[in-house]
Scaffold this active site. Structure first.
Site, PDB file in Angstrom:
ATOM      1  N   GLY A  42       0.831  -1.204   0.000  1.00  0.00           N
ATOM      2  CA  GLY A  42       0.000   0.000   0.000  1.00  0.00           C
ATOM      3  C   GLY A  42       0.862   1.249   0.000  1.00  0.00           C
ATOM      4  O   GLY A  42       2.011   1.208  -0.460  1.00  0.00           O
ATOM      5  N   ALA A  44       2.382   2.909   2.422  1.00  0.00           N
ATOM      6  CA  ALA A  44       3.626   2.808   3.201  1.00  0.00           C
ATOM      7  C   ALA A  44       4.564   1.771   2.588  1.00  0.00           C
ATOM      8  O   ALA A  44       5.738   2.055   2.339  1.00  0.00           O
ATOM      9  CB  ALA A  44       3.312   2.461   4.656  1.00  0.00           C
ATOM     10  N   ARG A 337     -13.865  13.313  13.803  1.00  0.00           N
ATOM     11  CA  ARG A 337     -14.623  12.088  13.553  1.00  0.00           C
ATOM     12  C   ARG A 337     -15.204  11.465  14.811  1.00  0.00           C
ATOM     13  O   ARG A 337     -16.358  11.050  14.835  1.00  0.00           O
ATOM     14  CB  ARG A 337     -13.718  11.074  12.860  1.00  0.00           C
ATOM     15  CG  ARG A 337     -13.385  11.516  11.468  1.00  0.00           C
ATOM     16  CD  ARG A 337     -12.443  10.568  10.767  1.00  0.00           C
ATOM     17  NE  ARG A 337     -12.309  10.986   9.375  1.00  0.00           N
ATOM     18  CZ  ARG A 337     -11.511  10.390   8.500  1.00  0.00           C
ATOM     19  NH1 ARG A 337     -10.781   9.362   8.864  1.00  0.00           N
ATOM     20  NH2 ARG A 337     -11.458  10.825   7.261  1.00  0.00           N
ATOM     21  N   HIS A 408     -13.516   2.257  10.750  1.00  0.00           N
ATOM     22  CA  HIS A 408     -12.843   2.715   9.550  1.00  0.00           C
ATOM     23  C   HIS A 408     -11.327   2.589   9.619  1.00  0.00           C
ATOM     24  O   HIS A 408     -10.673   2.236   8.644  1.00  0.00           O
ATOM     25  CB  HIS A 408     -13.222   4.174   9.322  1.00  0.00           C
ATOM     26  CG  HIS A 408     -12.594   4.779   8.121  1.00  0.00           C
ATOM     27  ND1 HIS A 408     -12.724   4.228   6.866  1.00  0.00           N
ATOM     28  CD2 HIS A 408     -11.836   5.878   7.955  1.00  0.00           C
ATOM     29  CE1 HIS A 408     -12.074   4.979   5.995  1.00  0.00           C
ATOM     30  NE2 HIS A 408     -11.510   5.964   6.630  1.00  0.00           N
ATOM     31  N   ARG A 442      -7.741   9.792  14.717  1.00  0.00           N
ATOM     32  CA  ARG A 442      -7.028  10.315  13.548  1.00  0.00           C
ATOM     33  C   ARG A 442      -7.887  11.346  12.834  1.00  0.00           C
ATOM     34  O   ARG A 442      -9.083  11.141  12.648  1.00  0.00           O
ATOM     35  CB  ARG A 442      -6.688   9.181  12.577  1.00  0.00           C
ATOM     36  CG  ARG A 442      -5.951   9.665  11.342  1.00  0.00           C
ATOM     37  CD  ARG A 442      -5.547   8.524  10.439  1.00  0.00           C
ATOM     38  NE  ARG A 442      -6.664   7.818   9.857  1.00  0.00           N
ATOM     39  CZ  ARG A 442      -7.409   8.284   8.852  1.00  0.00           C
ATOM     40  NH1 ARG A 442      -7.165   9.477   8.328  1.00  0.00           N
ATOM     41  NH2 ARG A 442      -8.408   7.564   8.379  1.00  0.00           N
TER      42      ARG A 442
END
Lengths: 647, 254
Positions: A42, A44, A337, A408, A442
């Site tokens: 991905g 990273a 969030r 998520h 986050r």
């Protein structure tokens, strides 16, 4: 064990520069003598593999998908933050750093976050150079949009497909290195264990998913960029294959697992439709720039909407509660969030939910369509609106969307020091797989930033430092003939054989679903002491049942998706317990971790800085024993903890 | 909903496959197509049979893993929709649905509905990139790119690499996939220095992998879940021709 985060000396803004100057380098002609394993392709993993290969290291990269381009970073929609201040609205490295630490509810490590903010600007430069088609203004310069938890516009985006475009950038760089022979790519290979030699990570055991062959791979160090563990909840926005296996196996081989209870519930997902559902679909947070979140003020109206007897559009203005705008006037619909998710849950708990199941609130574009015109809204969110219509069958241009929070992202992960090295020397963790930058929550558009920061701009230095410290004489010394490989391979084979030999009556998927229900109920949006204690026992019992009654069809030596699933579910079973233990230990509310015992009269989270300003890192000590907790104290010099207010 | 499913079963690449018939009761119309297959697989496991292997991952139409030919059409009947985003409300109660893998020589079947699409990666490795070493980039706003050019590049870059274009083409041509990548990079100023090398290398790799030639059926674009336009193919042909001519003359003068 004493945790040493290896935070460099000096003022925050000089730490990274000082560190880069002080750490070991490997001279270009020696780099080819080293081999580096990267697990995951991905943002990273792909970025790290490509960058290390460009430098001259021999890289082997592994992914379970049929192509590195399909890693789950691809599904990120909204954008990537960077402190470019192209909007002249007061952004800076320091502000991005501050927003991220505050957004994480003061549970992240300052030095890492500062570095993240610092390298954020180079990420955008790098991506543009690769040809990432970010949105632009008519003048030809880059456009930005706003995201939750920030009052500046610092998010770069490529329509609603930012993750895809960034991943294709990293994938193209990786493809170039594969073509040059500098990276050996292993598609459809799943890592099943880490091999340590003399205490250092020197290889992995993988299963070739096409043939079932178990393979050994040796290297001078190993990087895990294997994503998050959101699928422990069964239903999440993660891809079906996302799993905790690599991280869990590393944990059982001595790497500490940090803050496993810090999980993010995203406020804007399409509500659950029924019990045949396999995943939840996110609607990008960017929609909250123009959409207004509301529920009816009275339960009677909400009930009529649920039963299909009232059109949402016919609810008059005075009958609507725009609850985020009411409770958090300065951030409004762009509250972070965790806070937005909790507010939606509260509304639904109060009987004001509008979806058939009672679990859903409106995200309404009526006002912005009147203000900006349908065309503008279509340009901004067209693909998201199409996706919503495709899944729900409703047209969001005409009737408000319905949304509900869903799992998520996972902020917790393998504990790493400033070099992104775990407690196992030579074993690095990057991207969502580590714990380091987001604390207890986050902010939107920060995951892409962190994945690429780790891959492009941190690991290429810190991996070199580790290899340099080992010295050139050590390069390539460990081979797969070492007895340690033999032993770990035996473990891996034993586990696969055991899974296939149980021949019980219940499918791996069914066990996964039951596990997810326990975790969602007791370790989801609201957690309590009793609930968590109960969950720990339930997970243990379920795990026992799994190992007695799971039915895994097919054979070991063929493409066998159910065997893959069973292995992943087995690891989630172990991990789920650790997660609940961590949530039980953390007797405070912070970020996404909401303990019902710790809240204000208004239902806001109450943090306990005196007792819990630390990273909780867990050490595996044996199958039947409780893991040992180690604490890394968090010291805040630049971003002093305060009550996190978005009012 | 009650459904009759005819599904391609093939143990591995070496054995022959065949269509098997299954009957499925009580499928919710709100389920996605792949959720319907999950239900079937659960039923097969309960019956002691081997479940159907199929590629899937994100289930939100972006990873490009899912690759089912549904009633003869790659990704099924809905326009601009991957199989994972297709929902059962699109079908009628009692309907018979045929499910097959991608049918194309360069994508051999591995098992059941799973095919090997690594030939796409080979094309990308030949030239689907801009050479830009990590750390060597200039400031992102140094080059202004007209919005229309950038939007066009994004239209091309939206390709998810699923391979439906190849599966839909009578010739198993990969022109739409390859041209989307070429158009994305060749239309941006950053991609200009390698423009000629890129198109020659990618087309070369495409031919080498055994994909057929394009005879303008347009089926590829019709099934493309991201609606990649045939214009991309036209642009790639132009770029290819220019590059060929340039190489021809530069060889002569050398």
């Amino acid at each position: 064990m004493k945790l040493d985060a290896k935070i460099p000396e000096g003022p925050l803004s000089e730490k990274w520069a000082n560190h880069k100057f002080k750490i070991k380098l490997v001279n270009p002609s020696n780099r080819r003598k080293y081999k580096v394993i990267v697990v995951g392709s991905g943002l990273a993993g792909g970025a790290a593999a490509a960058s290390l290969a460009e430098m001259g290291y021999n890289v082997s990269c592994f992914c379970y998908q049929d192509s590195p381009r399909r890693a789950h970073s691809i599904a990120a929609q909204g954008g990537i933050n960077a402190a470019k201040n192209y909007q002249n609205d007061g952004d800076s490295v320091h502000r991005l750093f501050y927003d991220t630490v505050k957004g994480g509810d003061y549970r992240a490590r300052e030095a890492n976050v500062y570095r993240l903010a610092e390298v954020s600007t180079s990420i955008i430069d790098q991506c543009v150079a690769q040809g990432v088609p970010f949105a632009r203004e008519y003048g030809g310069l880059l456009a930005n949009r706003s995201f939750g938890g920030a009052q500046v516009s610092r998010t770069f985006y490529a329509r609603g497909q930012t993750g895809q475009q960034l991943l294709l950038g990293a994938y193209s760089a990786l493809s170039r290195q594969i073509g040059l022979g500098q990276v050996k790519m292993y598609n459809r290979h799943e890592m099943l264990d880490v091999v340590k030699v003399d205490g250092h990570a020197k290889g992995i055991i993988v299963r070739n998913l096409m043939t079932g062959t178990i393979e050994r791979h040796a290297a001078d160090c190993v990087i895990l960029a294997t994503g998050g563990y959101g699928n422990v909840f069964f239903l999440s926005t993660n891809a079906q294959g996302c799993n905790v296996t690599a991280a869990q196996r590393a944990y059982k081989r001595g790497a500490l697992f940090a803050n496993p209870c810090f999980t993010q519930i995203h406020p804007t997902c399409i509500p659950v439709h029924g019990d045949q559902q396999s995943k939840l679909t996110l609607m990008s947070e960017s929609l909250r720039n123009d959409g207004r979140i509301w529920v009816p003020k009275d339960a009677e109206t909400a009930k009529k909407i649920r039963e299909g007897n009232l059109e949402p559009n016919s609810v008059p203005e005075e009958g609507r509660d725009y609850f985020l705008e009411r409770k958090y006037p300065s951030f409004g619909n762009l509250a972070p969030r965790d806070i937005s998710s909790r507010a939606a849950k509260e509304a639904c708990d109060a009987g004001l939910g509008v979806a058939k199941t009672g679990l859903g609130v409106f995200l309404d574009f009526r006002d912005s369509i009147i203000r900006e015109g349908k065309q503008t809204i279509k340009e901004r969110y067209g693909n998201l609106f199409d996706m919503y219509q495709c899944i729900s069958g409703d047209n969001p241009y005409e009737t408000p969307m319905m949304i509900f929070p869903a799992v998520h992202y996972t902020m917790g992960g393998l504990w790493v020091d400033y070099n992104l090295e775990t407690t196992v020397p030579g074993l690095f963790a990057a991207g969502e797989a580590n714990f380091s930058d987001h604390g207890a929550n986050r902010l939107g558009a920060s995951a892409l930033m962190q994945g690429l920061a780790d891959g492009y701009f941190v690991l290429p230095y810190t991996v070199g430092n580790y290899l340099g410290e080992q010295g050139i004489a050590a390069a390539g010394k460990v081979t797969t003939d070492a007895p340690e490989f033999e032993a770990v391979e035996k473990d891996v084979r034993g586990r696969i054989d055991r899974l296939l030999s149980i021949k019980g009556t219940e499918s791996p998927r069914s066990f996964h679903k039951r596990l997810g229900q326990i975790i969602w109920d007791e370790c989801g949006m609201a957690r309590s002491k009793e609930g968590l204690e109960k969950a720990i026992e339930q997970v243990k019992a379920l795990r026992e049942e799994f190992w007695q009654n799971v039915r895994v069809p097919g054979e070991a030596d063929e493409l066998n998706p159910e065997l893959e699933r069973a292995g992943r579910v087995a690891d989630f079973m172990e991990f789920g317990e650790l997660m609940c233990r961590d949530a039980l230990m953390r007797d405070e509310s912070c970020g996404g971790h909401f303990r019902v015992e710790h809240q204000t009269d208004e239902g806001e989270a109450v943090r306990d800085d005196e007792n819990f300003a630390f990273v909780g890192a867990w050490q595996y000590v044996g199958e039947s024993e409780a893991p040992t907790l180690h604490k890394e104290p968090l010291i805040f010099e630049a971003a002093k903890p305060s009550v996190r207010s978005y009012k | 909903m009650k459904l009759t499913l005819k599904v391609w079963r093939q143990k591995n690449a070496q054995t022959k496959g065949r269509l098997e018939t299954y009957v499925l009761d009580s499928v919710s119309k709100d389920s996605s197509f792949l959720e319907m297959l999950d239900i079937l697989n659960e039923q097969l496991i309960a019956d002691g049979e081997v479940p159907i292997a199929f590629d899937h991952d994100c289930r939100e139409g972006i990873c490009g893993a899912c690759s089912l030919t549904i009633n003869g059409i790659p990704h099924g009947p809905d326009r601009a929709t991957t199989a994972c985003q297709l929902h059962m409300r699109r079908f009628k109660d009692g309907e018979t649905i045929t499910i097959e893998p991608w049918r194309a020589k360069p994508f051999p079947v591995i098992k059941d509905l799973v095919t090997d699409r690594s030939a796409f990666d080979d094309i990308m490795q030949a030239g689907g990139f801009i050479t830009a070493r990590t750390g060597s980039a200039i400031d992102a706003n140094e080059i202004a790119i007209p919005k229309d050019d950038s939007d066009y590049a994004m239209d091309a870059a939206a390709c998810i690499g699923c391979g439906a274009c190849v599966a839909a083409c009578k010739n198993a041509s990969a022109m739409l996939f390859t041209s989307a990548k070429v158009a994305h990079l060749n239309s941006l100023p950053q991609g200009k220095p390698e423009k000629d090398r890129r198109v020659l290398a990618m087309v070369g790799a495409m031919d080498e992998a055994g994909f057929g030639s394009c005879t303008n059926y347009g089926e590829c674009s019709a099934v493309c879940p991201k609606e990649i336009s045939l214009d991309m193919i036209a642009q790639m042909n132009r770029d290819y021709l220019t590059a060929k001519v340039k190489t021809f003359f530069s060889q002569k003068s050398a």
